[in-house]
Design a protein around this motif. Structure first.
Motif, PDB file in Angstrom:
ATOM      1  N   UNK A   1       0.806  -1.220   0.000  1.00  0.00           N
ATOM      2  CA  UNK A   1       0.000   0.000   0.000  1.00  0.00           C
ATOM      3  C   UNK A   1       0.843   1.276   0.000  1.00  0.00           C
ATOM      4  N   UNK A   2       2.042   1.202   0.546  1.00  0.00           N
ATOM      5  CA  UNK A   2       2.785   2.441   0.797  1.00  0.00           C
ATOM      6  C   UNK A   2       4.229   2.487   0.280  1.00  0.00           C
ATOM      7  N   UNK A   3       4.685   1.621  -0.598  1.00  0.00           N
ATOM      8  CA  UNK A   3       6.121   1.615  -0.901  1.00  0.00           C
ATOM      9  C   UNK A   3       6.672   2.932  -1.411  1.00  0.00           C
ATOM     10  N   UNK A   4       5.988   3.593  -2.327  1.00  0.00           N
ATOM     11  CA  UNK A   4       6.500   4.866  -2.852  1.00  0.00           C
ATOM     12  C   UNK A   4       6.556   5.931  -1.773  1.00  0.00           C
ATOM     13  N   UNK A   5       5.532   5.973  -0.926  1.00  0.00           N
ATOM     14  CA  UNK A   5       5.501   6.942   0.164  1.00  0.00           C
ATOM     15  C   UNK A   5       6.632   6.702   1.156  1.00  0.00           C
ATOM     16  N   UNK A   6       6.875   5.444   1.465  1.00  0.00           N
ATOM     17  CA  UNK A   6       7.918   5.111   2.442  1.00  0.00           C
ATOM     18  C   UNK A   6       9.276   5.589   1.946  1.00  0.00           C
ATOM     19  N   UNK A   7       9.547   5.398   0.669  1.00  0.00           N
ATOM     20  CA  UNK A   7      10.822   5.841   0.095  1.00  0.00           C
ATOM     21  C   UNK A   7      11.006   7.341   0.294  1.00  0.00           C
TER      22      UNK A   7
END
Length: 195
Positions: free
Chosen positions: A113-119
């Protein structure tokens, strides 16, 4: 009169759960501290009593998935001794790739759900994301006997199948395609667990 430690812990948990729901639905950048606190039914002024920054809250919201996911919550209600490791891993794969989880954005795992945000959010959320990945991997690794020479590779492949198929199923406009991809991923992941 000051609040008790128990009250502070419950309040912090409300903030984390509100943040997790909002981050899952809208992403890190699109959610404000005001929105999180309103969702938790608290005022903005109390935020900094619990967290030094939005990134620190994000990291905790990501980390919370380790014990607040559908699979972990199901095990918490389990009335019998836990199943043996292979059955537990199979249950994890089945739960992870289920229609129920896909259809409920609040249940979405931060791994898909959040990989781009986490980066973009920085090192604290990235460390929390890595901890979630390691937690999932540990359940899968425990299911494989020690003498399986490619156990680590199998675990990485199962995680990749689960996370990747959920990313595609979550983002495609074609529900039948998403379902088909999850079914193939489930079949292959379960085959990798069978030695």
């Amino acid at each position: 009169m000051p609040y008790t430690a128990e009250h502070k812990a419950r309040t912090r948990e409300r903030i984390v759960m509100a943040a997790r729901e909002l981050f899952n639905r809208h992403g890190f950048e699109s959610v404000s501290i005001d929105q999180i606190m309103a969702r938790a039914k608290l005022t903005r002024g109390g935020f900094y009593n619990h967290f030094p920054s939005k990134a620190a809250l994000y990291a905790e919201a990501v980390q919370s998935f380790t014990d607040q996911n559908p699979f972990a919550l199901r095990l918490a209600r389990w009335k019998r001794p836990l199943p043996e490791p292979r059955k537990l891993a199979r249950m994890l794969v089945e739960s992870y790739l289920s229609d129920e989880v896909l259809d409920d954005a609040d249940l979405h795992c931060p791994l898909y759900a959040l990989p781009s945000d986490v980066v973009r959010a920085g090192p604290e959320p990235q460390a929390a994301y890595t901890a979630v990945l390691r937690s999932m991997s540990a359940i899968l690794r425990n299911a494989l006997p020690d003498d399986v020479p490619d156990a680590e590779a199998r675990v990485h492949l199962i995680v990749t199948l689960c996370v990747g198929s959920m990313i595609i199923a979550r983002t495609t406009h074609d529900p039948a395609l998403g379902r088909s991809i999850r079914n193939v991923a489930r079949k292959q992941a379960l085959a990798l667990l069978a030695t």
